[in-house]
Each structure stands twice: as C-alpha cells, then as structure tokens.
Write a protein that holds these residues in place. Sequence first.
Motif, short mmCIF file in Angstrom:
data_model
loop_
_atom_site.label_atom_id
_atom_site.label_comp_id
_atom_site.label_asym_id
_atom_site.label_seq_id
_atom_site.Cartn_x
_atom_site.Cartn_y
_atom_site.Cartn_z
N UNK A 1 0.83 -1.22 0.00
CA UNK A 1 0.00 0.00 0.00
C UNK A 1 0.87 1.26 0.00
N UNK A 2 1.88 1.30 0.87
CA UNK A 2 2.72 2.50 0.97
C UNK A 2 3.52 2.74 -0.31
N UNK A 3 3.96 1.62 -0.95
CA UNK A 3 4.69 1.77 -2.22
C UNK A 3 3.78 2.29 -3.32
N UNK B 1 -4.17 -5.99 6.64
CA UNK B 1 -4.08 -7.37 7.17
C UNK B 1 -3.17 -7.41 8.40
N UNK B 2 -2.11 -6.60 8.37
CA UNK B 2 -1.19 -6.56 9.52
C UNK B 2 -1.93 -6.06 10.77
N UNK C 1 -3.09 -8.18 14.24
CA UNK C 1 -2.84 -7.72 15.61
C UNK C 1 -4.11 -7.86 16.45
N UNK C 2 -5.28 -7.55 15.86
CA UNK C 2 -6.57 -7.71 16.55
C UNK C 2 -6.77 -9.19 16.89
N UNK C 3 -6.48 -10.06 15.90
CA UNK C 3 -6.65 -11.52 16.10
C UNK C 3 -5.74 -12.02 17.22
N UNK C 4 -4.52 -11.48 17.26
CA UNK C 4 -3.56 -11.90 18.29
C UNK C 4 -4.05 -11.50 19.68
N UNK D 1 -0.28 0.30 16.24
CA UNK D 1 0.00 -0.50 15.03
C UNK D 1 -0.46 0.25 13.79
N UNK D 2 -1.68 0.83 13.84
CA UNK D 2 -2.22 1.57 12.69
C UNK D 2 -1.31 2.74 12.32
N UNK D 3 -0.78 3.44 13.34
CA UNK D 3 0.12 4.58 13.10
C UNK D 3 1.40 4.10 12.42
#
Length: 879
Positions: free
Chosen positions: A6-8, A249-250, A254-257, A329-331
């Motif tokens: 996404x960032x690329x 997804x990342x 983190x939410x799933x973890x 994480x979002x940041x």
Amino acid sequence: MNNYGVNELRRMYLEFFESKGHLAMKSFSLVPHNDNSLLLINSGMAPLKPYFTGQELPPRKRVTTCQKCIRTGDIENVGKTARHGTFFEMLGNFSFGDYFKNEAIHWSWEFLTEVVGLDPDRLYPSVYLDDDEAFEIWNNDIGIAPERIFRFGKEDNFWEHGAGPCGPCSEIYYDRGEKYGCKKPGCTVGCDCDRYMEVWNNVFTQFESNGQGKYEELKQKNIDTGMGLERLAVVVQDVDSIFDVDTIKALLNRVAKLSNTEYKKDGDVDVSLRLITDHVRSCTFMISDGIMPSNEGRGYVLRRLLRRAARHGRLIGIKGKFLADLSTTAIELSKDGYPELEEKKAMILKVLTQEEDKFNKTIDQGLAILNELEEDMVKKGSRVLTGEDAFKLYDTYGFPLDLTLEILEEKQFGVDEAGFKVAMQKQRETARNARKTTNYMGADVTVYQSIDPTLTTEFTGYDSLACDTVITALTSESDLVEALTDGETGTIVTEKTSFYGTMGGQQGDTGMIICETGEFKVEDTIHLQGGKVGHVGRVVKGMLQTGDKVNCMVCEKNRQNIGKNHSATHLLQKALRTVLGNHVEQAGSLVDGDRLRFDFTHFSALTPEEIDKVEALVNGKIKESLPVQTEIMSLDEAKKSGAMALFGEKYGDSVRVVRMGDFSTELCGGTHISNTGVIESFKILSETGIAAGVRRIEALTGDGLMNYYKETELALHEAAKTAKTTPASLTAKIESLLEEIKTLHSENEKLKSKLANDSLGDVMDQVTEVKGMKVLAVKVLDVDMNGLRNLGDQLKDKLGEGVIVIASIQDGKVNLMAAVTEEAQKKGAHAGNLIKAIASLVGGGGGGRPNMAQAGGKNPAGVDACLSKVSEVVAEQLY
C-alpha cells in the motif's frame, strides 16, 4: 507483476503524476474547511471544490493527492461483508482547465500497465453512452478493441450532483479471474460479483447542469480522477478483499492476536475482526485531525465508531483496554504517507484511552440493563425497544443508538428510532433552559472548573500586543478537550498572553492565536478561576492542540480604540469633579472599542451648560496631548500621590497608577494610549439617571465618533432626499410641511362634516314622539365616531330638546352614538344606559355619560333592529 505494498503504491502514484507536471499536495484534513455541506471529507475532490468552482485559485493547474476519506453511509454493513469500510484513501489527479480527456486516459493506462504492471488484456474501459470522444481515444489511440469498451448509461458513467459542474466518466475495470466470479453465464464487466473490479474512474467535468436536465458546455473543463488505494492494492496483491492487503491485514492480525482468534475460521468472529480493524483506522485518523469524541456532529461519528469497536473487542474476548495498542499499530503502518500520525501519536493514544475508560465504566451496567429490557419485551410480546429506553441507554450508559440497534438486531429486535429522537430533543431543550450561568459563547461555566487548577496565565500585554507561548488547556462548549478543529468554537488557555481579559469595566481583547497547524480567531478574552485567562472564539483554519507552540496576536486597532475610550473616562471623571464638585465618585464604567459609558454619583440632571463645560474641558486636555504614564507603587504611595481609588474596591499591596499629565491620577489595571492627543475628540451623546443619586454618561471618541457623525450625516441626507430638499433647507421645509398638514387637516375635517351631512340627508321627518319627548334614531354610511359627534351637535340644534341616536356602518363595523339634551335628562333619559341597552344588537358594547355616549359593534346586520329598539328604551327611561 510485482506485489507492491500500500505504501509503495501511494508513493508510485504521486511520483508518476509529479513527472507529468502535477503538484503533489499533502492530504487535506478530514475536517472540511468552510464547507457546511459535509460532516467529513469523503472523496479526493471534496477539499478541492473551491478550485473547481473558481472561488479560489489552485496553487497549480495540475494537482495530485492521496486523500484520507471517511464514509459512514454503510456503517451497519462494516464487518458483515469484506467489501465495506468507513476509512479509505483516495488517489487523485486533477486538472483545473488544463489537460482533458486525451491526457487523462493515456496517463491512467500508462500508470496501470507500465508503472504498476497490470496485464493490459485483463483491463476493460467503460465510457458514457454518448461519449464518442472518449471511445475514440480508447479505441484508436490506446488500441482497445471496440468489443472490450463498454458503454454505460447515466447511472454508472455520468457524474452529477444536483445543479453545478458535471460530466461523463470513463472507468477502468480489472478482470481478477474466474476464482472471484459468480460462475453465472454472461458474467462480464458491470456484474455485481467480485471478478471485474473497478480500479480507476476518470471524471470529465465538461458541463454545467441547471439541475433540471439542461446542460451547457463549460469554458474551463476539469479532470477529477478517483482511485481507491486499497482497491488498487487488492488487484495488485491478488487478494480477496481490502482486509487482506498488506497494511490492513497486519492490523487485523494484531486484533486476532489480542483476542486469540484466527481470521476466516468463524463467520461471527470475522465480523468483529473486520469491524475493529476498520474502526480503529478511522478513529486514529480522525483524532489526528483534531476531532474529539462528543455527542454532536463529527465528534459523535468518532464516539460511535470507537464504542462500537470497544464492544466488539469484548465479543471476541479481548480483556481490558486495547484501542490504544491497535492504534499504535495503525500509526506504524500508515505514517509513511501520513507523518502527522507519528507527530500526534501521544494525543491520539490519550484520547482513545480516556474514551475507552469512560465507556468501560458503564458498558457492563448498560448491557445488563439492555438484557433486562429484552426480557421485558419478550414478556410483553413486543419486538421493538421504546425510544425512551434507547435514550436512557444513550444518556446514562453512553450507548450510541446504532450500538443498541446492532446488539438488538443480533436477536431480531428493533428500536423505535423516532421515539429516541423525540427524547433526545426534549433533553436538549431542558439542558438549554437549565443552563443559566454562561459566558456569551454559551460555554457552560462548569467546563472551566474542570481545567487543572494549578495552571495560571501570565499577562504580558501592557508592553506588547504579541507573544509566543504554549497552549496549556482547551475546551469545547461542553468538554475539556485535547484539540479543537476547523469551525469549532471553544476556549484556549495559554502559559502567557498579550490579550487583556474583560475586567474593571474594560472589554477583553480580540485577535488571533496562530500555530503551525491552525488559526484561532479570539472573539472575547475572559478571566477564569485561579489566575487563568480564557481566549474564547473559533478555529478558522486547521487544528490546535494542547502543548502546541502558538503566537498570540491582539487586534491592534481594537486595542487602540479601547485605549482611547478608557483614557477618555479618566479625563471625564476629573472633568466632572472639576465642574460639579468633589462629591462625584465613579459608580461603574464600560469601555470597548466602539464607545464608553461612565456612571457617577450626582443628585440632579446635568444642565446643557454643565455638559458643554465637561465636554470642553475633556477636549481641551486631549488637545494638550498630555503624556499617559503608568507606574507600579505601594497603595500608601499611590494615595499620597493623590491617585483616585474606586470606592469599595479591594486593592493588593502594590497597585498600578495611571497619570495623565498633572490633570488626572487614578489607580487602574486597564490598557491606555500613550498620550491624550491620540484620543482625537470626545463627544457626550447622553446623560441620564439610572438610580437614586447615580447618573450615566454615554460618550464617543476617535473612530467611534467619526462613525457616529458619518451615520448622522447619512441619516440627514436621507431625510433631506425624502423631503425633496437640501440638508441646509431641511428645517424650513419641515416647518412648511407642518403648516401644509395643518391646513389640509382643517380642510379634511370640513369635507368629512359635509359628507356626513350629505349622508344623513333631511331626517327631520323621521322624528317621533315618545311620552311627549322628541326621539330621532337614524342610520348613515362611512362616518367615523368623530363625525357622528359633530352630526349629533348639528341635529340637537335642529331638534331643540330630545334624544338622538345615530348608527354608522364603516368598513364592515358599526359606530353608535347617543346624545340627550338637558330637558330630556331631567325627565329621565340617559345616553349611557340607552347605548348599553341597544349595543348588544350590533354585537358590541359601550356606555358613557347621561348627555353623550358611544359604542362599537361587529354586526352591521343588526343596525335596523338596534335603531327600532331606541323608542322602547327611551319610553322605559322617561318618568
């Protein structure tokens, strides 16, 4: 094709359009600037509207952005499907009257096929039904076979939003392959399944619509391109949905973890994982733009998203607070494109934690109450929660309505939403009526009491109108907040300030507070408890947050005008004591930039001569240009120097003395001008009594006085124009008009009398005798009460002795008048009692003296009956 992240992709897009002469602008705030039609920015084009409409000139004719956007229209579907989300990024390239269809289409194809590397054979363009120009470009220039170019109608390929600029679109679809398709025969571009995904939309703004189907060609044609960054990533990364692209997804992982769950194992858990992931992104970006949780507008959208996420965290077993953890994480995942997230990180996490704390205190109680309400509904056989109960959950336990709706929907219950709105409105009105102690901005005084009591503000404004300082506290109209954003009203507290707060009769300063990220217009400055100064006003641009370094800038012109008026009150007080005597003491004052008001002790109204003397003395001291000097000294020293103190005022050990030459010396904490000459001129407008032994003078100086003269002159010219003369001849003209009116009035009365007589005609043959007394009862038309009285006098002269009653019908109403001569009165006739007895027949009432009486009525149809009754009543009255 490379599997770009996404960032690329964001970076590649912006760099590509920079290479095509576009200015890459950073994303605008989610808070719209000067646009009341939107609550939150919801497209790349939205913040650029002023450039499209021509209200503002763009920094360049070609612009490219990656704009953060929020849409909450489908909020109830977020999580339930993998397609819906509230937060997304919109890539855009824009032309303001520069390039048009040819370049826009070529560049979109070049970026997708050559830069990103999508397979050209899997790309399908669409054009608007009648847009042959776009079709030709795709077919002849790009080389797409005609059967691969789809023509769609207005619903799909024409961008229009009411009246205004509009135009056809050309979209580009990507064939993701059969595995994403519906497998139905005839599945192709435009199918609802996930196989053919729209990745690019070129809007060709070439028409102006009147909103009723009439279109005119625009002189300045624009390009507005929109492409969802997450959608592009779905195609490039060949994944199921936006929740499977790398950054999102990342966060979902983190939410799933945190919840010890796994994505795509359980349908219900997946709903919560997707919802939390989306809502945390939205909340993080909203708070970074200064939006704070509240019960109104943008703040309420934030609160709803935040509390919804908090509740779903509990549903999937996350223990304790978790939103700040996920936001971190979002940041981390998005700061590459939005460095402000890292800059505002401390504030974002603090706001999330505070709001989550607030909700955690009440959520369990609220869920228990909701459970009880569900049981009650089952017992009563109802499937709908009442509006009052839904409002109680909102008001007492902080459950936004859509949260209650969502919880109940899971169990097939509904909510009376209309009833909820009624309860909400009722509470707002009650709160408004109960809020007695407010400052003029409407901020509740209790808001200020929640500010840290250890904070203080140092005033530096005697020597300078500007100062650099730091924001120590912020409030909205109802809450202590971490930030204020575009368009919001509130109060700013700083470490130091050059702004004078309203005190001692002097109005507070106005001006601006500016930082790197925002501008705040100060509309009032007030003193708060504990030595704090509050700057009350409105954010006019960007955002300001606690801890920001700011520059305080007082409005110089307003401060100067206040100073003129304040210094003039000192001269006025001394002049009053000189002219009237030393018994004059100040009893109150008010000075602002427009005028001054001075209350003083004196026991009679000032004569015109005394007012002239006072005015002349003040203006004399202004002409002398006396220096205005201030000095800090002990109270004893001040008294020895002859300084005037306010009666009943409490002073500290050291006081500020303001001296104007050798004429005036007073204790004063206010702001003044440097010498009396600056005041220019002084004029008393009025002198009135306001209490026993207290008089009030209202006066003007400088600019205020010149404006007053201007307005007076304008009024004089308007009056002269109306009177068809010149200002110099106006008095003579008025005198001549008054004489003319007097003559006309006299002639009018004569004419009315003649008309009344003509209306009456010769009525002497209608005279009857009752018990030897002459009685005349007659009807006339269009004669007013004054005319009836005149007629009565004339008829008495003709009749001699007797009783006269005249009824007149005028404008659908009745006027009644009775006159009784002296002899008739001696024999018992009474005009007042006669009118009382007959007036009811014309729907009225009245009365009067024995010799003359009158009445009004609403029923003209009863006049004949009324006059017929006269003889009967007179007969009863006569002895």
